[in-house]
Each structure stands twice: as structure tokens, then as C-alpha cells.
Design an enzyme around this catalytic site. Structure first.
Site, PDB file in Angstrom:
ATOM      1  CE  LYS A 186       2.789   4.256  -4.398  1.00 55.97           C
ATOM      2  NZ  LYS A 186       1.429   3.719  -4.617  1.00 55.97           N
ATOM      3  NE  ARG A 243      -5.100   0.748   7.961  1.00 56.20           N
ATOM      4  CZ  ARG A 243      -5.046   1.094   6.672  1.00 56.20           C
ATOM      5  NH1 ARG A 243      -5.614   2.201   6.247  1.00 56.20           N
ATOM      6  NH2 ARG A 243      -4.428   0.343   5.793  1.00 56.20           N
TER       7      ARG A 243
HETATM    8  O1  C5P Z   1      -6.030   2.387   3.279  1.00 57.11           O
HETATM    9  P1  C5P Z   1      -5.144   1.384   2.601  1.00 57.11           P
HETATM   10  O2  C5P Z   1      -3.927   1.014   3.413  1.00 57.11           O
HETATM   11  O3  C5P Z   1      -5.852   0.184   2.047  1.00 57.11           O
HETATM   12  O4  C5P Z   1      -4.599   2.196   1.336  1.00 57.11           O
HETATM   13  C1  C5P Z   1      -3.552   1.681   0.642  1.00 57.11           C
HETATM   14  C2  C5P Z   1      -3.383   2.469  -0.592  1.00 57.11           C
HETATM   15  O5  C5P Z   1      -2.572   3.640  -0.359  1.00 57.11           O
HETATM   16  C3  C5P Z   1      -2.703   1.646  -1.642  1.00 57.11           C
HETATM   17  O6  C5P Z   1      -3.407   1.853  -2.842  1.00 57.11           O
HETATM   18  C4  C5P Z   1      -1.310   2.203  -1.693  1.00 57.11           C
HETATM   19  O7  C5P Z   1      -0.789   2.141  -2.980  1.00 57.11           O
HETATM   20  C5  C5P Z   1      -1.524   3.646  -1.279  1.00 57.11           C
HETATM   21  N1  C5P Z   1      -0.313   4.324  -0.823  1.00 57.11           N
HETATM   22  C6  C5P Z   1       0.303   4.125   0.385  1.00 57.11           C
HETATM   23  N2  C5P Z   1       1.434   4.795   0.744  1.00 57.11           N
HETATM   24  C7  C5P Z   1       1.946   5.680  -0.084  1.00 57.11           C
HETATM   25  C8  C5P Z   1       1.336   5.897  -1.326  1.00 57.11           C
HETATM   26  C9  C5P Z   1       0.189   5.210  -1.658  1.00 57.11           C
HETATM   27  O8  C5P Z   1      -0.147   3.314   1.172  1.00 57.11           O
HETATM   28  N3  C5P Z   1       3.015   6.383   0.298  1.00 57.11           N
END
Ligand code: C5P
Length: 262
Positions: A87, A199
Site C-alpha cells: 500500500k 467471510r
Molecule cells: O481475510 P483476512 O481479513 O485475514 O484478510 C486480510 C487481508 O486483506 C490483509 O492482508 C489486509 O491487508 C488485506 N486488505 C484488506 N482490506 C483492503 C485491502 C487489503 O483487508 N482494503
């Protein structure tokens, strides 16, 4: 799975479905968020997941484990695709030089988070990497936006940031599944949408992700890729969980015109 070859059925399906028809191999539509503290853990997970995961998103935690490029090389050497999720957010020249560092590393995607000049700077040094603009983190809701001093709601921010990103030449955006439908309506289907905050129904409210959708919801609304981390990583059997998700995706993309294969 039964293949549908009747052009009229396919045409009908196309007209009522927002499902991505880009030529993306179906098993690459699942991106695994490799948020782990060490390289040993990263490698262990990759071996465990085997061919249930083809694309790995390497974020801040694993970056700070050190030897980031070694991990990228190891993954690409195994035929995996790599998504650099750092990012980038800095003055444009620094963003440009940071993206330039990724040249010839076999990286497929990188994220940037900023205004027009930062996005443009990233695009100017992309060297074949898909530059994706972060719109609004899926962990933020309207109350967080207010706390941060924004005068608009999350949806308005996502739509306006996406518009800017596309006009600056980004290849796509990161957006929660909740805004995908509107993004497609307004901007069409010529850009990539990657949706995190996925989810399964059973654990909808147990962590920091607030703007969440299921696998099917995100793709039905028009996402090209989904990012899944904890639901796979924390599962009792991560490979089985990833395969279940791949199965769900395969069912959605079973029609020939959306399979990503000729
Ligand atoms: O599925 P989970 O919540 O564990 O995934 C989280 C991942 O998604 C993290 O690596 C986070 O950086 C990424 N992410 C996010 N929202 C965004 C961009 C990336 O949750 N807008």
C-alpha cells in the site's frame, strides 16, 4: 460439472449475471493473504496449501520478516503468482521509485494508496505489474470515516477513489464486495476489482473486518478476484478450506464463457 454449450443459454446468463468474463484462470481468482511472522511459516503454509492456492499476497508483516525478495523468488519459482501489498503511500517521487524497485521480480500485482499524483507515479513505473488502488480499507465503516474527518460515507469514498484511480491509469482497485456492484454499474468491466473482507457466513462478525461479503456475493456482484486470509489460515485444515473456496469459485465460473479458458 455439466458444461453449458447452448449459445442462447450462455447469452441469457451473460445478460443477467455480473460475473467476470475476463480471461483469468479460475483457480487464480482466489488470492491468499500471507500474513505470517516468519519465512519458515510462509514456506510451511505454501507447502501445506499446495495447488489449492496459486496467488499469494505478501503484506507488511511478511515484508518485515526480511528477505522479501527471496520469498518472492521462491514463490515464482514454484509457479505461483505474487501480489505485493505494501500500500505505497508517500510523495509521488518516492512511490515511483518504490514501484520501480519491483521491476523484473516476477510480481503480478502491487497496491498504492493515495491521491492522483501518487497513483500516476506508481503507474509510470509499473513495468507490466497490475497497479491496484486501495479505495477504503474493508475494516473501516462509516463511523470510522467520521472519526478520520471524512465528510462522505465509505461508499462515496470508494466510488470517488475508484474514478480517480481509473483516470490515472491504474489497472484496478481494491474494494469490499459491498461496493462492487455500483463500481461495475458506473465504470463498466474493463478494470480489475479485487475484494478482500471475504467471510463465510458462520464467522461474519468476529474480527476487524466490517464491510464483508461471502465468496459468492463478491463474484456475483462482479469482483475479478477475492482476497482471503484468516478464514483459510486459521482453519483447522487450511488446505481443505482453500479447496472448498476453490470449489465454490469453480461452480460460479462453470459456464464456458466465464471459465477463463478458451
Ligand atoms: O481475510 P483476512 O481479513 O485475514 O484478510 C486480510 C487481508 O486483506 C490483509 O492482508 C489486509 O491487508 C488485506 N486488505 C484488506 N482490506 C483492503 C485491502 C487489503 O483487508 N482494503
Amino acid at each position: 460439472m455439466e458444461r453449458v454449450d447452448n449459445p442462447r443459454i450462455i447469452q441469457h446468463y451473460r445478460s443477467v449475471s455480473a460475473i467476470s468474463s475476463k480471461a483469468i484462470p479460475t483457480r487464480e481468482r482466489l488470492i491468499f493473504a500471507m500474513d505470517v511472522p516468519t519465512h519458515d511459516e510462509a514456506r510451511r503454509l505454501v507447502e501445506l496449501l499446495g495447488d489449492s492456492v496459486q496467488v499469494y499476497k505478501l503484506g507488511l508483516q511478511v515484508f518485515l520478516a526480511g528477505a522479501y525478495y527471496e520469498l518472492i523468488e521462491w514463490l515464482t519459482g514454484k509457479g505461483k503468482k505474487v501480489f505485493v501489498d505494501l500500500k505505497f503511500f508517500d510523495v509521488p517521487e518516492t512511490v515511483k521509485l518504490a514501484v520501480a524497485q519491483l521491476k523484473n521480480r516476477g510480481v503480478s500485482f502491487a497496491t498504492v494508496h493515495g491521491n492522483d499524483a501518487m497513483l500516476q507515479a506508481a503507474v509510470s513505473e509499473k513495468n507490466g505489474i497490475n497497479i491496484l488502488a486501495v479505495t477504503a480499507l474493508t475494516s473501516l465503516d462509516d463511523k470510522d470515516m467520521k472519526d478520520l474527518g471524512f465528510k462522505c460515507n465509505v461508499k462515496e469514498l470508494v466510488l470517488s477513489r475508484a474514478k480517480r484511480a481509473l483516470s490515472m491509469g491504474c489497472d484496478g482497485v481494491i474494494s469490499s464486495g459491498l461496493e462492487v456492484e455500483e463500481l461495475r454499474k458506473i465504470h463498466g468491466d474493463k478494470f480489475l476489482i479485487v475484494s478482500p473482507g471475504i467471510r463465510p457466513v458462520e464467522n461474519r462478525t468476529v474480527d476487524d473486518q466490517k464491510r464483508i461479503t461471502t465468496v459468492k456475493e463478491a463474484f456475483r456482484k462482479g469482483a475479478d478476484y477475492i482476497v482471503v486470509g484468516r478464514p483459510i489460515r486459521n482453519a483447522a485444515h487450511p488446505r481443505q478450506k482453500a479447496e472448498e473456496i476453490q470449489q465454490e469459485i469453480a461452480e460460479l465460473f462453470a459456464l464456458p464463457h466465464v471459465s477463463g479458458k478458451p
